[in-house]
Scaffold this motif. Sequence first.
Motif, PDB file in Angstrom:
ATOM      1  N   ILE A  83      12.925  -6.225 -10.242  1.00  0.00           N
ATOM      2  CA  ILE A  83      12.534  -5.319 -11.317  1.00  0.00           C
ATOM      3  C   ILE A  83      11.174  -4.667 -11.057  1.00  0.00           C
ATOM      4  N   GLY A  84      10.320  -5.355 -10.291  1.00  0.00           N
ATOM      5  CA  GLY A  84       9.021  -4.774  -9.946  1.00  0.00           C
ATOM      6  C   GLY A  84       9.157  -3.557  -9.053  1.00  0.00           C
ATOM      7  N   PHE A 104      -2.658   4.156  -5.073  1.00  0.00           N
ATOM      8  CA  PHE A 104      -2.797   2.842  -5.706  1.00  0.00           C
ATOM      9  C   PHE A 104      -1.989   2.762  -6.989  1.00  0.00           C
ATOM     10  N   PHE A 105      -1.792   1.518  -7.431  1.00  0.00           N
ATOM     11  CA  PHE A 105      -0.893   1.221  -8.537  1.00  0.00           C
ATOM     12  C   PHE A 105      -1.527   0.163  -9.430  1.00  0.00           C
ATOM     13  N   LEU A 106      -1.296   0.299 -10.734  1.00  0.00           N
ATOM     14  CA  LEU A 106      -1.691  -0.714 -11.708  1.00  0.00           C
ATOM     15  C   LEU A 106      -0.478  -1.043 -12.574  1.00  0.00           C
ATOM     16  N   ASP A 107      -0.397  -2.298 -12.985  1.00  0.00           N
ATOM     17  CA  ASP A 107       0.738  -2.718 -13.804  1.00  0.00           C
ATOM     18  C   ASP A 107       0.266  -3.290 -15.140  1.00  0.00           C
ATOM     19  N   TYR A 108       1.149  -3.219 -16.128  1.00  0.00           N
ATOM     20  CA  TYR A 108       0.908  -3.804 -17.440  1.00  0.00           C
ATOM     21  C   TYR A 108       2.094  -4.694 -17.775  1.00  0.00           C
ATOM     22  N   ILE A 126       6.478  -6.381  -7.807  1.00  0.00           N
ATOM     23  CA  ILE A 126       5.715  -5.133  -7.881  1.00  0.00           C
ATOM     24  C   ILE A 126       4.937  -4.937  -6.581  1.00  0.00           C
ATOM     25  N   ALA A 127       4.307  -6.004  -6.111  1.00  0.00           N
ATOM     26  CA  ALA A 127       3.530  -5.923  -4.870  1.00  0.00           C
ATOM     27  C   ALA A 127       4.413  -5.547  -3.682  1.00  0.00           C
ATOM     28  N   ARG A 128       5.605  -6.128  -3.619  1.00  0.00           N
ATOM     29  CA  ARG A 128       6.512  -5.769  -2.514  1.00  0.00           C
ATOM     30  C   ARG A 128       6.876  -4.284  -2.576  1.00  0.00           C
ATOM     31  N   GLY A 129       7.118  -3.779  -3.787  1.00  0.00           N
ATOM     32  CA  GLY A 129       7.414  -2.357  -3.935  1.00  0.00           C
ATOM     33  C   GLY A 129       6.244  -1.495  -3.513  1.00  0.00           C
ATOM     34  N   CYS A 130       5.038  -1.903  -3.893  1.00  0.00           N
ATOM     35  CA  CYS A 130       3.844  -1.146  -3.497  1.00  0.00           C
ATOM     36  C   CYS A 130       3.687  -1.119  -1.981  1.00  0.00           C
ATOM     37  N   PRO A 225      17.705  -2.653  -7.085  1.00  0.00           N
ATOM     38  CA  PRO A 225      16.467  -1.918  -7.367  1.00  0.00           C
ATOM     39  C   PRO A 225      16.554  -0.421  -7.044  1.00  0.00           C
ATOM     40  N   THR A 226      15.737   0.340  -7.743  1.00  0.00           N
ATOM     41  CA  THR A 226      15.592   1.768  -7.489  1.00  0.00           C
ATOM     42  C   THR A 226      15.095   1.998  -6.065  1.00  0.00           C
ATOM     43  N   ARG A 227      15.701   2.941  -5.375  1.00  0.00           N
ATOM     44  CA  ARG A 227      15.318   3.236  -3.992  1.00  0.00           C
ATOM     45  C   ARG A 227      13.953   3.917  -3.953  1.00  0.00           C
ATOM     46  N   LEU A 228      13.153   3.523  -2.973  1.00  0.00           N
ATOM     47  CA  LEU A 228      11.844   4.139  -2.750  1.00  0.00           C
ATOM     48  C   LEU A 228      11.997   5.263  -1.725  1.00  0.00           C
ATOM     49  N   TYR A 229      11.690   6.488  -2.133  1.00  0.00           N
ATOM     50  CA  TYR A 229      11.863   7.655  -1.258  1.00  0.00           C
ATOM     51  C   TYR A 229      10.547   8.147  -0.657  1.00  0.00           C
ATOM     52  N   VAL A 230       9.454   7.443  -0.910  1.00  0.00           N
ATOM     53  CA  VAL A 230       8.122   7.964  -0.600  1.00  0.00           C
ATOM     54  C   VAL A 230       7.944   8.289   0.877  1.00  0.00           C
ATOM     55  N   LYS A 231       8.149   7.319   1.738  1.00  0.00           N
ATOM     56  CA  LYS A 231       7.836   7.536   3.158  1.00  0.00           C
ATOM     57  C   LYS A 231       8.733   8.591   3.807  1.00  0.00           C
TER      58      LYS A 231
END
Length: 346
Positions: A83-84, A104-108, A126-130, A225-231
Amino acid sequence: MTKNGISYRDAGVDIDAGNALVERIKPAAAATARPGVMDALGGFGALFDPRAAGYDDPVLVAATDGVGTKLRIAIDTGHLDGIGQDLVAMCVNDLVCQGAEPLFFLDYFATGKLSVDEGARVVESIARGCKAAGCALIGGETAEMPGMYHDGDFDLAGFAVGAMQRGTALPAGVVEGDVLLGLASDGVHSNGYSLVRKVAERAGLGWDAASPFGEGDLGAALLTPTRLYVKPALAAIRAGGVHALAHITGGGITENLPRVLPKDLGAEIDLTSWTLPPVFRWLAEAGGIEQGEMLKAFNSGIGMILSVAADRADVLADLLAAQGETVHRLGRVVAGQGVRYSGALA
């Protein structure tokens, strides 16, 4: 001091548990460090230097999001380890559509009663996603709020900041004739779960039922999980020829693609250019959901769309494929407004 005095812990807030969580997640956060990070967790604020990240004239871009009612399934099933990534992806996939690199990223994380183990599993994901997105987890907030949430419930929000060199913002240069390249999704991602839950209820299926569209149980299958398309997206942008990107979230293709097109231009999309993934076929059939609703409620198998120069389409499609993406030529940018579909989802 009276013998019957009460403590903060008596009121339901365990400061020691919060401190234990911070200590446990420090290694996960440290593993996301990247150029520009100036301090570790624990301060009143987090510091980041864009110049150290390689930007001499940076424009900062910010995005915030949550994971919606997908979180309900994660809590009910106890499957918390993906979920992160959803939280990170919902933010950073938006940033890259502006042409920005997430920095950078911040979580609540808010809950009625803090479980150090559950909290750590979420923040570690969350850290793995970052790390996968190339951004640093440099801070956050854990709020224990008795009386605000039912036992076992929690909520998540994420905040991402990215940067671009001044003058490089997207969308820019979209013209009639641009080719639309669609990148496959990894499932439902993080939108439409109120409808997903309604379909499961209508089908009489619990989260522990066998998945009707794949292996394992239904709850786990829906929590992909949602796919990360950033790179891959950044690689395409830097290669040249990308005019716009649209993250296909709530509103589907129908509402998100027009957001990055000029007012006098629309899109023409061939629905036969990709195959509807099994999870969406099940949702459509079990819920009796019409095609138009599928294309507005869900990503329907396309998680990101790029509008690219026609003479760069082949090169960029090959580049994105080499980056691990499944690429579909969806159609073209055309005169007019909105999205026009041909064919049918199948």
